[in-house]
Design an enzyme around this catalytic site. Structure first.
Site, PDB file in Angstrom:
ATOM      1  N   CYS A  74     -30.015  31.843 -39.824  1.00  0.00           N
ATOM      2  CA  CYS A  74     -30.338  30.884 -40.880  1.00  0.00           C
ATOM      3  C   CYS A  74     -31.833  30.623 -40.856  1.00  0.00           C
ATOM      4  O   CYS A  74     -32.549  31.111 -39.992  1.00  0.00           O
ATOM      5  CB  CYS A  74     -29.567  29.577 -40.720  1.00  0.00           C
ATOM      6  SG  CYS A  74     -29.467  28.671 -42.291  1.00  0.00           S
TER       7      CYS A  74
ATOM      8  N   CYS B 163     -32.196  25.857 -45.833  1.00  0.00           N
ATOM      9  CA  CYS B 163     -31.649  27.090 -45.262  1.00  0.00           C
ATOM     10  C   CYS B 163     -32.085  28.332 -46.030  1.00  0.00           C
ATOM     11  O   CYS B 163     -31.470  29.387 -45.902  1.00  0.00           O
ATOM     12  CB  CYS B 163     -30.121  27.003 -45.228  1.00  0.00           C
ATOM     13  SG  CYS B 163     -29.499  25.616 -44.265  1.00  0.00           S
TER      14      CYS B 163
ATOM     15  N   LYS C 288     -18.069  26.458 -45.079  1.00  0.00           N
ATOM     16  CA  LYS C 288     -18.926  25.486 -44.398  1.00  0.00           C
ATOM     17  C   LYS C 288     -19.200  24.330 -45.361  1.00  0.00           C
ATOM     18  O   LYS C 288     -19.802  24.524 -46.415  1.00  0.00           O
ATOM     19  CB  LYS C 288     -20.231  26.159 -43.982  1.00  0.00           C
ATOM     20  CG  LYS C 288     -21.234  25.219 -43.360  1.00  0.00           C
ATOM     21  CD  LYS C 288     -22.449  25.950 -42.819  1.00  0.00           C
ATOM     22  CE  LYS C 288     -23.486  24.971 -42.304  1.00  0.00           C
ATOM     23  NZ  LYS C 288     -24.661  25.652 -41.749  1.00  0.00           N
TER      24      LYS C 288
ATOM     25  N   ARG D 273     -28.150  19.525 -48.599  1.00  0.00           N
ATOM     26  CA  ARG D 273     -27.695  20.914 -48.673  1.00  0.00           C
ATOM     27  C   ARG D 273     -26.510  21.082 -49.625  1.00  0.00           C
ATOM     28  O   ARG D 273     -25.771  22.049 -49.558  1.00  0.00           O
ATOM     29  CB  ARG D 273     -27.291  21.398 -47.280  1.00  0.00           C
ATOM     30  CG  ARG D 273     -28.354  21.269 -46.216  1.00  0.00           C
ATOM     31  CD  ARG D 273     -28.149  22.313 -45.120  1.00  0.00           C
ATOM     32  NE  ARG D 273     -28.764  22.000 -43.845  1.00  0.00           N
ATOM     33  CZ  ARG D 273     -30.068  21.945 -43.614  1.00  0.00           C
ATOM     34  NH1 ARG D 273     -30.924  22.141 -44.590  1.00  0.00           N
ATOM     35  NH2 ARG D 273     -30.520  21.665 -42.405  1.00  0.00           N
TER      36      ARG D 273
ATOM     37  N   GLU E  34     -14.178  31.467 -51.103  1.00  0.00           N
ATOM     38  CA  GLU E  34     -15.292  31.705 -50.165  1.00  0.00           C
ATOM     39  C   GLU E  34     -14.876  32.720 -49.100  1.00  0.00           C
ATOM     40  O   GLU E  34     -15.623  33.630 -48.767  1.00  0.00           O
ATOM     41  CB  GLU E  34     -15.694  30.400 -49.470  1.00  0.00           C
ATOM     42  CG  GLU E  34     -16.240  29.317 -50.400  1.00  0.00           C
ATOM     43  CD  GLU E  34     -17.665  29.596 -50.875  1.00  0.00           C
ATOM     44  OE1 GLU E  34     -18.336  30.485 -50.310  1.00  0.00           O
ATOM     45  OE2 GLU E  34     -18.090  28.917 -51.821  1.00  0.00           O
TER      46      GLU E  34
ATOM     47  N   LYS F  88     -15.914  25.290 -40.788  1.00  0.00           N
ATOM     48  CA  LYS F  88     -16.807  24.313 -40.165  1.00  0.00           C
ATOM     49  C   LYS F  88     -17.016  23.130 -41.077  1.00  0.00           C
ATOM     50  O   LYS F  88     -17.223  23.341 -42.266  1.00  0.00           O
ATOM     51  CB  LYS F  88     -18.143  25.035 -39.921  1.00  0.00           C
ATOM     52  CG  LYS F  88     -19.232  24.221 -39.322  1.00  0.00           C
ATOM     53  CD  LYS F  88     -20.474  25.058 -39.221  1.00  0.00           C
ATOM     54  CE  LYS F  88     -21.604  24.142 -38.829  1.00  0.00           C
ATOM     55  NZ  LYS F  88     -22.888  24.732 -39.043  1.00  0.00           N
TER      56      LYS F  88
ATOM     57  N   SER G  66     -21.427  19.322 -33.812  1.00  0.00           N
ATOM     58  CA  SER G  66     -22.135  18.350 -32.979  1.00  0.00           C
ATOM     59  C   SER G  66     -21.583  16.926 -33.102  1.00  0.00           C
ATOM     60  O   SER G  66     -21.389  16.248 -32.097  1.00  0.00           O
ATOM     61  CB  SER G  66     -23.622  18.366 -33.326  1.00  0.00           C
ATOM     62  OG  SER G  66     -23.829  18.155 -34.710  1.00  0.00           O
TER      63      SER G  66
ATOM     64  N   TYR H 293     -19.172  22.600 -28.024  1.00  0.00           N
ATOM     65  CA  TYR H 293     -20.121  22.133 -27.011  1.00  0.00           C
ATOM     66  C   TYR H 293     -19.386  21.667 -25.744  1.00  0.00           C
ATOM     67  O   TYR H 293     -20.014  21.425 -24.727  1.00  0.00           O
ATOM     68  CB  TYR H 293     -20.981  20.995 -27.585  1.00  0.00           C
ATOM     69  CG  TYR H 293     -21.741  21.420 -28.823  1.00  0.00           C
ATOM     70  CD1 TYR H 293     -22.946  22.103 -28.716  1.00  0.00           C
ATOM     71  CD2 TYR H 293     -21.232  21.177 -30.100  1.00  0.00           C
ATOM     72  CE1 TYR H 293     -23.630  22.525 -29.844  1.00  0.00           C
ATOM     73  CE2 TYR H 293     -21.914  21.590 -31.241  1.00  0.00           C
ATOM     74  CZ  TYR H 293     -23.111  22.262 -31.107  1.00  0.00           C
ATOM     75  OH  TYR H 293     -23.781  22.686 -32.229  1.00  0.00           O
TER      76      TYR H 293
HETATM   77  C1  PBG Z   1     -27.732  25.955 -39.566  1.00  0.00           C
HETATM   78  C2  PBG Z   1     -26.585  25.379 -38.838  1.00  0.00           C
HETATM   79  C3  PBG Z   1     -26.148  24.041 -38.783  1.00  0.00           C
HETATM   80  C4  PBG Z   1     -25.093  24.006 -37.886  1.00  0.00           C
HETATM   81  C5  PBG Z   1     -24.892  25.295 -37.452  1.00  0.00           C
HETATM   82  N1  PBG Z   1     -25.801  26.127 -38.075  1.00  0.00           N
HETATM   83  C6  PBG Z   1     -26.684  22.819 -39.394  1.00  0.00           C
HETATM   84  C7  PBG Z   1     -26.663  22.636 -40.843  1.00  0.00           C
HETATM   85  O1  PBG Z   1     -26.128  23.421 -41.617  1.00  0.00           O
HETATM   86  O2  PBG Z   1     -27.279  21.637 -41.225  1.00  0.00           O
HETATM   87  C8  PBG Z   1     -24.346  22.770 -37.471  1.00  0.00           C
HETATM   88  C9  PBG Z   1     -23.829  22.810 -36.089  1.00  0.00           C
HETATM   89  C10 PBG Z   1     -23.424  21.514 -35.512  1.00  0.00           C
HETATM   90  O3  PBG Z   1     -23.509  20.434 -36.124  1.00  0.00           O
HETATM   91  O4  PBG Z   1     -22.980  21.545 -34.367  1.00  0.00           O
HETATM   92  N2  PBG Z   1     -27.511  26.187 -40.918  1.00  0.00           N
HETATM   93 ZN    ZN Z   2     -29.441  26.450 -42.116  1.00  0.00          ZN
END
Ligand code: PBG
Ligand code: ZN
Length: 323
Positions: free
Chosen positions: A117, A127, A192, A214, A230, A245, A271, A310
């Site tokens: 990314c 991104c 996503k 985003r 998708e 995700k 996260s 994690y």
């Molecule tokens: C990058 C990306 C993100 C995450 C994984 N790859 C952040 C986003 O899209 O803002 C999120 C991972 C997480 O929150 O653990 N595009």
């Molecule tokens: Zn990104």
């Protein structure tokens, strides 16, 4: 007459006998943040016990992960310098390229998956490449393919594009094949959602967008009809594994997708999910180990083959090689 479903729960042995959802650390992927610089092992404030490492501090961590039986890593890079076009993302000596080479040379047993990314590398935090203050799909996908190729040239085993542009899987597949990397799989972040659960990650990777959000490229969680297209698009373009995700709040999607497609489905427990569990655990409000394992089984039960989490390191410690 009524049905006594309790019969097959009456002892630990019978519960062990009949349980039908499996879990193994072989199916876990552990994300790691690697930062350009020296002598860095910095805890991420919003993600207790997760760190940003510079390359020179990685050895100890990788040794520990390897001893614990963790097999797969998902690499995120944090460059020193960001610019409009995210040059650090595809630089031959970029942080991910150098880190991948280092890990491949010194710890060849890890399966290395790289996040592909631009948001960690662009000065604006989006991104992709901006055109008139908007993320341009068709310009971005050429860059995304170039980033993926540079990761593979550095030794990545799998590339995982997370940008959510249309057509990027096809672009990546074409470029990899043109360079004879026919056998390198693409693990696509196909489904996503635009999610506040990424908050702590954006702290960790310093990747929050400097303006806007985003929502023009990541999905809207208020829909329940748009996720299959998708997945189908990405599979048709050449994705080998697809990711859903965030994780736990989206198990309805995981269930539907995993019963409809014939390729492996990964779930990314992101996260925010991690930090919420950690915060409650630190306060003594929940039993961390039990909650984490319950969450893992929930994701497996929904049909995920692979879990990106994690918690992987903690789980490996708790299981102590028992599974
Ligand atoms: C990058 C990306 C993100 C995450 C994984 N790859 C952040 C986003 O899209 O803002 C999120 C991972 C997480 O929150 O653990 N595009
Ligand atoms: Zn990104």
């Amino acid at each position: 007459m009524f049905n006594r479903t309790r019969r097959i729960r009456s002892s630990s042995a019978i519960r062990e006998l009949v349980k039908n959802v499996s879990f193994s650390i072989n199916e876990l992927v552990y994300p790691i943040f690697i930062e350009e610089g020296e002598n860095i092992k910095e805890e991420i404030c919003s993600m207790p016990n997760q760190f940003r490492f510079s390359l020179d501090r990685l050895e100890e961590e990788l040794t520990e992960l390897s001893d614990l039986g963790i097999k797969s890593l998902l690499l995120f890079g944090i460059p020193k310098i960001k610019d409009e076009i995210g040059s650090g993302a595809f630089a031959e000596n970029g942080i991910i390229q150098v880190a991948t080479k280092y890990i491949k040379t010194n710890f060849p047993n890890f399966l290395i998956i790289t996040d592909v990314c631009m948001c960690e590398y662009t000065s604006h935090g989006h991104c992709g490449i901006l055109e008139n203050c908007e993320v341009s799909n068709d310009i971005t996908i050429d860059y995304i393919a170039k980033i993926a190729l540079s990761h593979v040239q550095a030794g990545a085993d799998i590339v995982a594009p997370s940008d959510m542009m249309d057509g990027r899987i096809l672009k990546i597949r074409e470029l990899l094949d043109k360079n004879n990397y026919f056998n390198v799989p693409i693990m696509s972040y196909s489904i996503k959602y635009s999610s506040s659960y990424y908050g702590p990650f954006r702290d960790a990777a310093d990747s929050a967008p400097s303006f806007g959000d985003r929502k023009t490229y990541q999905m809207d969680f208020r829909n329940n009809k748009d996720y299959m297209i998708e997945a189908i698009n990405d599979i048709q373009e050449g994705a080998d594994i697809i990711i859903v995700k965030p994780g736990l709040p989206y198990l309805d999607i995981v269930k539907q997708v995993s019963t409809s497609v014939n390729i492996p489905v990964a779930i990314y427990s992101v996260s925010g999910e991690y930090s919420m569990v950690k915060a409650a655990a630190i306060n003594g409000w929940i039993d961390e180990q039990k909650i984490v394992m319950e969450n893992m089984y929930a994701m497996k039960r929904a049909g995920a083959n692979i879990i990106i989490t994690y918690h992987a390191k903690d789980i490996a410690k708790w299981l102590g090689g028992k599974l």
